[in-house]
Write a protein that holds these residues in place. Structure first.
Motif, PDB file in Angstrom:
ATOM      1  N   ALA A  97      11.906  -0.559   8.403  1.00 59.66           N
ATOM      2  CA  ALA A  97      10.727  -0.944   7.644  1.00 59.66           C
ATOM      3  C   ALA A  97       9.953  -1.965   8.471  1.00 59.66           C
ATOM      4  O   ALA A  97      10.518  -2.644   9.329  1.00 59.66           O
ATOM      5  N   CYS A  98       8.669  -2.056   8.203  1.00 58.35           N
ATOM      6  CA  CYS A  98       7.823  -2.948   8.997  1.00 58.35           C
ATOM      7  C   CYS A  98       6.746  -3.551   8.111  1.00 58.35           C
ATOM      8  O   CYS A  98       6.331  -2.952   7.119  1.00 58.35           O
ATOM      9  N   LEU A  99       6.288  -4.725   8.496  1.00 54.05           N
ATOM     10  CA  LEU A  99       5.148  -5.364   7.847  1.00 54.05           C
ATOM     11  C   LEU A  99       3.928  -5.217   8.746  1.00 54.05           C
ATOM     12  O   LEU A  99       4.051  -5.240   9.965  1.00 54.05           O
ATOM     13  N   SER A 100       2.767  -5.059   8.157  1.00 55.79           N
ATOM     14  CA  SER A 100       1.529  -4.922   8.915  1.00 55.79           C
ATOM     15  C   SER A 100       0.397  -5.434   8.032  1.00 55.79           C
ATOM     16  O   SER A 100       0.638  -6.153   7.070  1.00 55.79           O
ATOM     17  N   SER A 101      -0.811  -5.024   8.322  1.00 52.32           N
ATOM     18  CA  SER A 101      -1.933  -5.401   7.465  1.00 52.32           C
ATOM     19  C   SER A 101      -1.928  -4.525   6.215  1.00 52.32           C
ATOM     20  O   SER A 101      -1.358  -3.432   6.211  1.00 52.32           O
ATOM     21  N   SER A 102      -2.557  -4.987   5.169  1.00 48.18           N
ATOM     22  CA  SER A 102      -2.497  -4.294   3.882  1.00 48.18           C
ATOM     23  C   SER A 102      -3.060  -2.879   3.943  1.00 48.18           C
ATOM     24  O   SER A 102      -2.571  -1.995   3.244  1.00 48.18           O
ATOM     25  N   GLU A 103      -4.041  -2.630   4.790  1.00 49.90           N
ATOM     26  CA  GLU A 103      -4.610  -1.272   4.874  1.00 49.90           C
ATOM     27  C   GLU A 103      -3.656  -0.264   5.524  1.00 49.90           C
ATOM     28  O   GLU A 103      -3.855   0.940   5.416  1.00 49.90           O
ATOM     29  N   ASN A 104      -2.595  -0.739   6.174  1.00 44.35           N
ATOM     30  CA  ASN A 104      -1.624   0.160   6.810  1.00 44.35           C
ATOM     31  C   ASN A 104      -0.401   0.461   5.946  1.00 44.35           C
ATOM     32  O   ASN A 104       0.453   1.262   6.351  1.00 44.35           O
ATOM     33  N   ILE A 105      -0.306  -0.156   4.778  1.00 41.61           N
ATOM     34  CA  ILE A 105       0.855   0.068   3.917  1.00 41.61           C
ATOM     35  C   ILE A 105       0.958   1.554   3.576  1.00 41.61           C
ATOM     36  O   ILE A 105      -0.018   2.186   3.192  1.00 41.61           O
ATOM     37  N   GLY A 106       2.158   2.103   3.742  1.00 40.56           N
ATOM     38  CA  GLY A 106       2.393   3.522   3.477  1.00 40.56           C
ATOM     39  C   GLY A 106       2.322   4.388   4.723  1.00 40.56           C
ATOM     40  O   GLY A 106       2.631   5.576   4.676  1.00 40.56           O
ATOM     41  N   THR A 107       1.952   3.793   5.833  1.00 39.55           N
ATOM     42  CA  THR A 107       1.860   4.533   7.089  1.00 39.55           C
ATOM     43  C   THR A 107       3.240   4.633   7.732  1.00 39.55           C
ATOM     44  O   THR A 107       4.002   3.677   7.749  1.00 39.55           O
ATOM     45  N   GLY A 120       8.787  -9.425  11.954  1.00 39.21           N
ATOM     46  CA  GLY A 120       7.829  -9.703  10.886  1.00 39.21           C
ATOM     47  C   GLY A 120       8.191 -10.895  10.023  1.00 39.21           C
ATOM     48  O   GLY A 120       7.345 -11.441   9.336  1.00 39.21           O
ATOM     49  N   ILE A 121       9.457 -11.292  10.049  1.00 33.24           N
ATOM     50  CA  ILE A 121       9.877 -12.452   9.254  1.00 33.24           C
ATOM     51  C   ILE A 121      10.353 -13.602  10.139  1.00 33.24           C
ATOM     52  O   ILE A 121      11.059 -14.486   9.707  1.00 33.24           O
ATOM     53  N   GLY A 122       9.979 -13.542  11.426  1.00 32.32           N
ATOM     54  CA  GLY A 122      10.238 -14.652  12.326  1.00 32.32           C
ATOM     55  C   GLY A 122      11.608 -14.690  12.975  1.00 32.32           C
ATOM     56  O   GLY A 122      11.978 -15.704  13.557  1.00 32.32           O
ATOM     57  N   ILE A 136       5.625   1.299   7.197  1.00 32.86           N
ATOM     58  CA  ILE A 136       4.983   0.034   6.834  1.00 32.86           C
ATOM     59  C   ILE A 136       5.042  -0.106   5.316  1.00 32.86           C
ATOM     60  O   ILE A 136       4.410   0.653   4.587  1.00 32.86           O
ATOM     61  N   VAL A 137       5.845  -1.069   4.872  1.00 30.72           N
ATOM     62  CA  VAL A 137       6.139  -1.224   3.454  1.00 30.72           C
ATOM     63  C   VAL A 137       5.351  -2.337   2.777  1.00 30.72           C
ATOM     64  O   VAL A 137       5.247  -2.370   1.555  1.00 30.72           O
ATOM     65  N   ASP A 138       4.811  -3.256   3.570  1.00 28.91           N
ATOM     66  CA  ASP A 138       4.070  -4.367   2.967  1.00 28.91           C
ATOM     67  C   ASP A 138       3.314  -5.112   4.054  1.00 28.91           C
ATOM     68  O   ASP A 138       3.424  -4.800   5.242  1.00 28.91           O
ATOM     69  N   SER A 139       2.567  -6.117   3.627  1.00 28.36           N
ATOM     70  CA  SER A 139       1.830  -6.954   4.566  1.00 28.36           C
ATOM     71  C   SER A 139       2.324  -8.386   4.452  1.00 28.36           C
ATOM     72  O   SER A 139       2.944  -8.766   3.459  1.00 28.36           O
ATOM     73  N   VAL A 140       2.054  -9.156   5.476  1.00 23.73           N
ATOM     74  CA  VAL A 140       2.362 -10.582   5.443  1.00 23.73           C
ATOM     75  C   VAL A 140       1.175 -11.261   4.773  1.00 23.73           C
ATOM     76  O   VAL A 140       0.026 -10.986   5.091  1.00 23.73           O
ATOM     77  N   ARG A 141       1.455 -12.120   3.835  1.00 21.13           N
ATOM     78  CA  ARG A 141       0.397 -12.832   3.118  1.00 21.13           C
ATOM     79  C   ARG A 141      -0.254 -13.873   4.032  1.00 21.13           C
ATOM     80  O   ARG A 141       0.350 -14.335   4.987  1.00 21.13           O
TER      81      ARG A 141
END
Length: 176
Positions: A97-107, A120-122, A136-141
């Motif tokens: 799983a990966c974090l990205s920008s919100s427009e990429n969620i589901g890619t 993605g979590i440091g 891509i499951v979510d974005s970083v706030r």
């Protein structure tokens, strides 16, 4: 063999077919799958969920990382050593799983590079994989907080099913 990265949304009606065609040349007898993540956090269970579903489908290639035996930050280095010892000349497809920008969620992305688990979590963990499949499951706030614990299991399951179908099709057609 295609060496260009691929991106497709999991809801695309032809996603599994496109992914399958793309993955077919990489799914050889020397390929293993490394499914990274943990079942303790829904946002990070994509890899082990894929591993479990493939295992239950009698997937013909070796799989590391399932819900019952996850590969995660704590045991990743140990599993990499085990894989290199047991499969010294293998081609590793890493799934995470990966974090990205919100427009990429589901890619779902296939990259010709390793995954950097925990980035993605440091966390700083060793890169893994010759080819990467990331969901891509979510974005970083903006405030750097994570919401991996608020992701719906149904979303991760739907994405996992697309990845699983594509890998099953890529290996089934290989034997035709």
């Amino acid at each position: 063999m295609n060496t260009k990265n691929l991106e497709i949304h999991f809801k695309d009606k032809s996603a599994s077919e496109i992914l399958s065609e793309y993955l077919r040349p990489f799914c050889t007898q020397s390929t293993i799958l490394l499914c990274i993540g943990t079942d303790k956090c829904i946002g990070d269970c994509l890899g082990p969920l894929v591993g479990t579903l493939l295992e239950k489908s009698s997937f013909p290639l070796p799989i590391y990382g399932t819900l019952n035996s996850p590969v995660h930050a704590i045991n990743l280095k140990e599993k990499i050593k085990e894989i290199k010892k047991r499969h010294p000349f293998s081609f590793v497809i890493a799934i995470d799983a990966c974090l990205s920008s919100s427009e990429n969620i589901g890619t779902i992305e296939i990259r010709h590079s390793p995954i950097f688990p925990g980035k993605g979590i440091g966390k700083t963990l060793p890169p893994v994989g010759d080819l990467s499949i990331i969901g891509i499951v979510d974005s970083v706030r903006k405030d750097k907080s994570l919401s991996l614990h608020s992701i719906r299991l149904s979303f991760v399951m739907d994405m996992a099913e697309v990845i699983v179908k594509s890998l099953l099709d890529a290996t089934d057609r290989k034997s035709d």
